[in-house]
Structures are given as structure tokens and as C-alpha cells.
Write an enzyme that holds these catalytic residues in place. Sequence first.
Site, mmCIF file in Angstrom:
data_model
loop_
_atom_site.group_PDB
_atom_site.id
_atom_site.type_symbol
_atom_site.label_atom_id
_atom_site.label_comp_id
_atom_site.label_asym_id
_atom_site.label_seq_id
_atom_site.Cartn_x
_atom_site.Cartn_y
_atom_site.Cartn_z
ATOM 1 N N ASP A 131 9.235 -87.365 -22.472
ATOM 2 C CA ASP A 131 10.239 -87.966 -21.217
ATOM 3 C C ASP A 131 10.961 -89.035 -22.280
ATOM 4 O O ASP A 131 10.141 -89.415 -23.183
ATOM 5 C CB ASP A 131 9.464 -89.441 -20.303
ATOM 6 N N ARG A 181 15.850 -81.404 -20.581
ATOM 7 C CA ARG A 181 15.582 -81.719 -18.956
ATOM 8 C C ARG A 181 16.961 -83.256 -19.640
ATOM 9 O O ARG A 181 16.897 -84.145 -20.107
ATOM 10 C CB ARG A 181 14.805 -82.535 -18.521
#
Length: 304
Positions: A131, A181
Site C-alpha cells: 500500500d 494499483r
Amino acid sequence: MLRSVLLYLSEQKRLQDFVLGWGFARRRSRRFVAGETLDEAIGVVRDLNVRGMDVTLDHLGESVESEDQADKATDDYIKILERLAEETGVKATISIKPTQIGLAIDRDLCLKNMRRLAESAHERGNFVRMDMEASCYVDTTLSVFYELFDEFKNIGAVIQSYLKRSEEDTRELARRGAPVRLCKGAYKEPPALAFQKKKEINDSYVRLLEILMDSEAPAGIATHDDLMIEAGKRLMREHPERNAPVEFQMLYGVRRDMHAKLVEEGYGMRIYVPYGNEWYPYFMRRMAERPANLLFVLRAMGGK
Ligand SMILES: Cc1cc2nc3c(=O)[nH]c(=O)nc-3n(C[C@H](O)[C@H](O)[C@H](O)COP(=O)(O)OP(=O)(O)OC[C@H]3O[C@@H](n4cnc5c(N)ncnc54)[C@H](O)[C@@H]3O)c2cc1C
């Protein structure tokens, strides 16, 4: 204004301790959090898989303060990978916060733990996404990622379209063919570093998506925004030659109608499923994204 207040509250440890012990808040959090145990999360993964969706599991936790805690968080993630490999009919990858495995303490501690995760996932044919957190961690997160991506191809990075630096980072990741992402970004960042207006953030998102779609980097279009979803569909139509996979990614509990619709239309759809007992900061960031969610909680409190 409300967004800033909620983001501020998301970082308040004493409030966190109070809210975590509050049964009502725990029940409300279930809209966005799959539960507190791995068993509960596995049940949710199974159900989403049956409905044609891929899943990424996030064992909730934020920055740790000691090497022991970082190692323990890594061990916990390795147990998740082991459990996923044992289960039949359950398919999920994992996503980790670099500060959860030691980035805020020492880059090399994070590198060591991320390598353990990449190795463990590799042995089991799984995948680990790093992340992206607040802007102060972007350089070190990417440097850990680049170092490991030379060794392991089963890891992925995240780009936030609100950051002004992201175009350069996206080009570099795309050049290496690294899985990316793309999201808008969930933290409070200053104007010197980040676009503040929704239109600028959206324009940046589409620009970055174009860079990814022009490359052979596997792309995750992480958004609930209709405009970004439409841009994603358009770019997929315009790039029929592309071999690398593209999928939409959404958060558990957010726009559930859209999850099913995209699956029906034949798009890849991955749901990011958080679980664990440290759900407070995650839950507050979801409130900050959509104050209507807060009204929903307040109304439920009134009707309790
Ligand atoms: C799979 C995934 C992974 C992510 N990973 C990261 C990460 O690593 N780092 C990071 O900084 N951020 C991450 N984010 C969060 C992201 O940066 C945004 O904060 C969040 O997705 C909101 O942006 P949006 O694209 O949905 O658009 P927005 O413009 O915020 O929202 C568009 C519309 O979506 C709906 N919506 C959005 N959020 C909510 C909500 N919470 N509840 C209900 N409806 C909502 C509303 O209808 C809203 O009008 C991730 C998001 C997703 C989907």
C-alpha cells in the site's frame, strides 16, 4: 473541512482506544471491515469469490514502533498466506502497509520483512501489494519496492494521483512492467505536494492511467468514481493489443452495486477486504471520504 477533522481524528490514539471498546462502533465498522478474525475474513473472501470477484486481504494495523512489532506483523501476514494456501475454494492475495512492517523505524527492517513476505508468497504462488501511505514514506516505499522487484515479480506498488510527483513514478513503474494499483490517495497532504481540487486529482488520475495503459504493466484501477471507471473502460477499449491484465479494484462495503455490475459486464473486479481489531483509523478514513457515511452512523446512533 469535515474531511480534515475526520482525518485528524483518525490519528488520535486515545480516541481510538475509546472507540475500539465501544460495541456500537464495532458493529457499524462491519460495513467496511470484514471482521476481527481471519476466520471471519476467510468467510467473506469465499462469498466474494463465489460471486466472481478476486480479493485482496488487508490485516489492519498502522505504523509500528518497535522491531518486534514489525516482525510480529510480518509473521501474522505469513500465517495468512499459509492459511490461504491450505483453504480450498478461497482465493486472495494480500496487501500490506510498509509502516506496519517497520518502514517508519528503519528502511532495512522494512526491506527484510517485505522480502520474507515476497518469498513466502512466491513459494505459494501468491502476490503481495505494498500500500502507499503518507507522502513522507513514498521515496522509501518505492526504493524497497524497486530493490525487491528485481528479485520477485509477485509484488506490486501503489500510485496516488493526488501527488504531483506521481507522473514520474508511474513512468518508472510502467517502464519496469511493475504491477501498479492506481488510486486517488487517502491522506491529508499539503498543496506543495498534492493537488487539492477534485478536478485536478481526477485529471491526474486519467493521465496516469493513460501512461499505465500504454505500457505492459498490470494495472489495478482502484476507484469508486464513475468518471474514473468510464475512463478505465474507454482506455481498455482503446488498447485491445495490451497483454497485461487490467482490473477494477474497490473497497469492501463501498458501492456494492457497482462491484456486481462490473462483474456482470465481464471486467476483472478485485475487492480490498480489511479485517482485524485495529480497524479505527481505516474506518475513519472511509468516513472522511464520504461524510454521508458519518450521517449514516449518527442516524443509527439516534435510532439505537
Ligand atoms: C482497492 C483500493 C485500494 C486503495 N489503496 C490505497 C492506498 O494504498 N493508499 C491510499 O492513499 N489510498 C488508497 N485507497 C483509497 C483511495 O486513495 C481513495 O481515498 C478512495 O478510493 C476514494 O477515492 P475514489 O477514487 O473512490 O473517488 P472519490 O472521488 O473519493 O469518490 C467517488 C464516489 O465514490 C463513492 N465513494 C467513495 N468513497 C466512498 C466511501 N468511503 N463510502 C461510500 N462511497 C464512497 C461516492 O459515491 C463518491 O462520490 C484505495 C482505494 C481502493 C478502492
